[in-house]
Design a protein around this motif. Structure first.
Motif, PDB file in Angstrom:
ATOM      1  N   HIS A  49       0.822  -1.210   0.000  1.00 42.60           N
ATOM      2  CA  HIS A  49       0.000   0.000   0.000  1.00 42.60           C
ATOM      3  C   HIS A  49       0.859   1.264   0.000  1.00 42.60           C
ATOM      4  O   HIS A  49       0.530   2.237  -0.696  1.00 42.60           O
ATOM      5  N   LEU A  50       1.948   1.273   0.761  1.00 45.27           N
ATOM      6  CA  LEU A  50       2.816   2.444   0.778  1.00 45.27           C
ATOM      7  C   LEU A  50       3.463   2.661  -0.581  1.00 45.27           C
ATOM      8  O   LEU A  50       3.536   3.790  -1.073  1.00 45.27           O
ATOM      9  N   SER A  51       3.889   1.600  -1.215  1.00 39.22           N
ATOM     10  CA  SER A  51       4.495   1.692  -2.541  1.00 39.22           C
ATOM     11  C   SER A  51       3.502   2.261  -3.556  1.00 39.22           C
ATOM     12  O   SER A  51       3.839   3.143  -4.357  1.00 39.22           O
ATOM     13  N   ALA A  52       2.272   1.771  -3.532  1.00 39.22           N
ATOM     14  CA  ALA A  52       1.237   2.269  -4.451  1.00 39.22           C
ATOM     15  C   ALA A  52       0.950   3.746  -4.182  1.00 39.22           C
ATOM     16  O   ALA A  52       0.781   4.533  -5.121  1.00 39.22           O
ATOM     17  N   PHE A  53       0.914   4.138  -2.926  1.00 43.66           N
ATOM     18  CA  PHE A  53       0.672   5.526  -2.550  1.00 43.66           C
ATOM     19  C   PHE A  53       1.775   6.435  -3.080  1.00 43.66           C
ATOM     20  O   PHE A  53       1.512   7.477  -3.687  1.00 43.66           O
ATOM     21  N   ARG A  55       3.896   5.817  -5.567  1.00 45.32           N
ATOM     22  CA  ARG A  55       3.839   5.844  -7.036  1.00 45.32           C
ATOM     23  C   ARG A  55       2.767   6.814  -7.519  1.00 45.32           C
ATOM     24  O   ARG A  55       2.966   7.554  -8.489  1.00 45.32           O
ATOM     25  N   ARG A  56       1.632   6.817  -6.877  1.00 49.38           N
ATOM     26  CA  ARG A  56       0.538   7.705  -7.280  1.00 49.38           C
ATOM     27  C   ARG A  56       0.916   9.181  -7.059  1.00 49.38           C
ATOM     28  O   ARG A  56       0.614  10.038  -7.891  1.00 49.38           O
ATOM     29  N   ILE A  57       1.572   9.467  -5.958  1.00 45.47           N
ATOM     30  CA  ILE A  57       2.014  10.839  -5.699  1.00 45.47           C
ATOM     31  C   ILE A  57       3.020  11.266  -6.772  1.00 45.47           C
ATOM     32  O   ILE A  57       2.920  12.371  -7.314  1.00 45.47           O
ATOM     33  N   LYS A  58       3.971  10.414  -7.078  1.00 44.41           N
ATOM     34  CA  LYS A  58       4.978  10.748  -8.093  1.00 44.41           C
ATOM     35  C   LYS A  58       4.346  10.948  -9.471  1.00 44.41           C
ATOM     36  O   LYS A  58       4.842  11.743 -10.275  1.00 44.41           O
ATOM     37  N   ALA A  59       3.247  10.263  -9.732  1.00 40.64           N
ATOM     38  CA  ALA A  59       2.558  10.391 -11.016  1.00 40.64           C
ATOM     39  C   ALA A  59       1.636  11.614 -11.048  1.00 40.64           C
ATOM     40  O   ALA A  59       1.009  11.883 -12.054  1.00 40.64           O
TER      41      ALA A  59
END
Length: 61
Positions: A49-53, A55-59
């Motif tokens: 979940h932290l990784s997905a979060f 990645r979404r912020i960076k995108a």
């Protein structure tokens, strides 16, 4: 949670006052995040979940 687990501060936390830092620790297989000026407010998550979060912020999401 045990207080013997050491919190790590972000290397990007600016200032010398020490009270505007993001801190993280891994305990019992979970990732715990907090702000140093509010140490009792802890967000708990897992690597997926932290990784997905992040990645979404960076995108820009």
């Amino acid at each position: 949670m045990s207080t013997s687990v050491i919190w790590q501060r972000s290397s990007f936390s600016g200032g010398s006052e020490g009270n505007n830092c993001v801190e993280v620790r891994i305990y019992a297989g979970r990732i715990h995040l907090r702000e140093s000026d509010a140490p009792d407010a802890i967000v708990t998550t897992n690597r997926t979940h932290l990784s997905a979060f992040i990645r979404r912020i960076k995108a820009g999401g």
